[in-house]
Scaffold this active site. Structure first.
Site, PDB file in Angstrom:
ATOM      1  N   LYS A 114      30.760  -7.112 -28.009  1.00  0.00           N
ATOM      2  CA  LYS A 114      30.399  -8.514 -27.791  1.00  0.00           C
ATOM      3  C   LYS A 114      30.361  -9.257 -29.127  1.00  0.00           C
ATOM      4  O   LYS A 114      29.874  -8.724 -30.130  1.00  0.00           O
ATOM      5  CB  LYS A 114      29.042  -8.579 -27.090  1.00  0.00           C
ATOM      6  CG  LYS A 114      28.608  -9.962 -26.620  1.00  0.00           C
ATOM      7  CD  LYS A 114      27.298  -9.862 -25.838  1.00  0.00           C
ATOM      8  CE  LYS A 114      26.812 -11.207 -25.347  1.00  0.00           C
ATOM      9  NZ  LYS A 114      25.551 -11.084 -24.567  1.00  0.00           N
ATOM     10  N   SER A 127      25.369 -13.250 -20.134  1.00  0.00           N
ATOM     11  CA  SER A 127      26.261 -13.819 -21.133  1.00  0.00           C
ATOM     12  C   SER A 127      27.342 -12.860 -21.615  1.00  0.00           C
ATOM     13  O   SER A 127      28.276 -13.255 -22.299  1.00  0.00           O
ATOM     14  CB  SER A 127      25.444 -14.292 -22.350  1.00  0.00           C
ATOM     15  OG  SER A 127      24.787 -13.189 -22.969  1.00  0.00           O
ATOM     16  N   SER A 144      21.746 -10.144 -19.271  1.00  0.00           N
ATOM     17  CA  SER A 144      23.107 -10.431 -19.720  1.00  0.00           C
ATOM     18  C   SER A 144      24.030  -9.233 -19.824  1.00  0.00           C
ATOM     19  O   SER A 144      25.212  -9.393 -20.109  1.00  0.00           O
ATOM     20  CB  SER A 144      23.072 -11.159 -21.074  1.00  0.00           C
ATOM     21  OG  SER A 144      22.567 -12.457 -20.923  1.00  0.00           O
TER      22      SER A 144
END
Length: 485
Positions: free
Chosen positions: A78, A153, A177
């Site tokens: 990420k 997210s 997330s």
């Protein structure tokens, strides 16, 4: 070679160690898959093709190391996790040109285990969102239906795993997330106990809530990844000294005999779509068939109270953490500013997106002198009650079983201007972050072709039990089909 990208971590590791496959051809297969599917899903912000192939060639010239569980395996990360000499943007204009000079602790652990970083995945800006629509680099699309969001997210990480662009991806989880996008993309998502995995080198959103973890296609793979990531880090003052396990070796249970699973009544409510409730109840029945005992329990503060509490605490911490992005020290710097105040205002106004600015303003408001007692202080008190709720029910059961998301993946753009609607989609996940507990999302079925997940909640620092039970359930639940990309 195409079929090899569908293999588990253990399977591809065996092929690489035995030299049945070269690291270069496995890495190239993942890159080919990324090239073929990226125009459709936009899972990556940065693709490290040159660096990944260079590292692959080096490994092919070396002696395979079976003690390194990720030796030669492409992993995605990420893009709010620092990677040395690789752009780390947090999906924000503010950091669009930022290149870190060091690796986050968990990146060091991945490299120590032999992993190849194949790219940096898309996310909601500064990890603030539930849909991966607020990224400065455009939204990510769900591989199961590209008209829909992948969740967030960590939507880019979940989409990349679901689309077979990599073998596993790292996400971060502040209020769901990792677990929510994993559920919406038909993957496994593990949020470890707070403190189990180092936060050093992760761009902070809410420091008392943030935790990194893996997104994978099997629970066994999640166990392998956690064994790599879970190490004490003296650079992170919240990093736990508690001993970690070889979580993969500990996956020994064959059924759920002797296990008591708690079913919190507050998670069965009007918030959840009926088809998802049906799948959740089928999962409960499957657990019983596998030998588990289920009992009804109450977590009175863990849903509606938790949402309000979370969005006060998280935004307050975000307001503090993001104060450093001012256009002076690093990050986006607005031009044509004649005073220092103008520089601050212009840099932050143009550097941050709408949702980030909304949360900064909310957090600044609840921390202000006039509202601190009524909002932040009260939220801290409710957070304690949420933790006490969990501690109380774990005296009666080994694990909790809940939904992950009240709905399946929704259409892109349908809620982007409705922040309150988006916030309520976290209703089943935020309480774990407030209590610091581990959670595991596993696929449990499909509704109209879109994945549905269920969530297992474990006791603090008992990821072994969480993964062991999740591994058994995953073998009996979940979609057997794959995204049609």
């Amino acid at each position: 070679m195409t079929s090899d990208i569908h293999l588990s971590l253990a399977q591809i590791h065996n092929l690489l160690i035995s030299r049945e496959k070269s690291v270069e051809e496995v890495t190239q297969a993942c890159l080919d898959r990324i090239i073929a599917t990226e125009p459709t899903i936009n899972a990556f912000i940065t693709i490290c093709a040159e660096e990944a192939l260079s590292e692959a060639k080096k490994l092919d010239q070396s002696t395979p190391d079976p003690k390194k569980p990720l030796w030669g395996i492409p992993i995605a990360v990420k893009d709010n996790i620092l990677t040395k000499n690789i752009p780390t943007t947090a999906a924000s204009c503010m950091l669009k040109h930022f290149i870190p000079q060091y690796d986050a602790f968990i990146i060091q652990q991945l490299k120590n285990a032999g992993a190849i970083i194949i790219g940096k995945t898309n996310l909601d800006e500064f990890a603030m969102g539930s849909s991966t629509e607020t990224s400065f680099f455009g939204p990510t699309y769900n591989p199961w239906n590209t008209k829909c969001v992948p969740g967030g997210s960590s939507g880019g990480s979940a989409a990349s795993v679901a689309a077979f662009q990599c073998f596993s991806a790292i996400g971060t989880d502040t209020g769901g997330s990792i677990r929510q996008p994993a559920a919406l993309c038909g993957c496994i998502g593990l949020k470890p106990t707070y403190g189990r995995v180092s936060r050093y080198g992760i761009i902070a959103y809410a420091s008392s809530l943030d935790q990194a973890g893996p997104i994978t296609r099997t629970v066994e793979d999640a166990a392998i990844m956690l064994s790599v990531l879970a190490k004490h880090d003296p650079q992170d003052t919240t990093s736990s000294f508690k001993a970690t396990d070889n979580y993969y070796i500990n996956l020994k249970k064959q059924d759920l005999t002797g296990i008591t699973i708690g079913i919190p009544k507050e998670f069965i409510s009007e918030h959840i779509d009926p088809p998802i409730l049906d799948i959740y109840q089928q999962a409960i029945e499957q657990a019983k068939e596998l030998g588990a005992k289920t009992i009804d329990l109450s977590l009175p503060h863990a849903t509606d109270h938790a949402i309000a509490t979370y969005y006060i605490i998280a935004t307050a911490e975000a307001s503090s953490n993001l104060a450093r992005f001012d256009g002076v020290r690093y990050g986006y710097r607005a031009k044509n500013s004649h005073t220092l105040e103008e520089l601050y205002i212009n840099s932050r106004t143009k550097g941050f997106g709408e949702e980030v600015k909304r949360r900064i303003l909310l957090g600044t408001h609840v921390l202000s002198t006039d509202y601190y007692e009524n909002y932040y202080h009260k939220a801290a008190q409710v957070r304690y009650l949420i933790l006490q709720d969990f501690l109380s029910v774990f005296k009666k059961c080994d694990i909790l079983l809940t939904p992950v998301s009240p709905i399946t993946a929704w259409e892109i753009g349908s809620t982007i201007k409705k922040p309150i609607t988006i916030y309520h989609k976290d209703i089943f996940t935020v309480s774990l972050n407030l209590a610091g507990l581990p959670g595991l999302s596993i696929p449990a079925g499909l509704v109209k072709g879109l994945p549905v997940g269920i969530q297992l909640i474990g006791q603090a620092f008992d990821e072994s039990t969480l993964l062991s039970i999740g591994n058994i359930l995953h073998k009996y639940l979940g979609p057997t089909s794959q995204p049609n990309l």
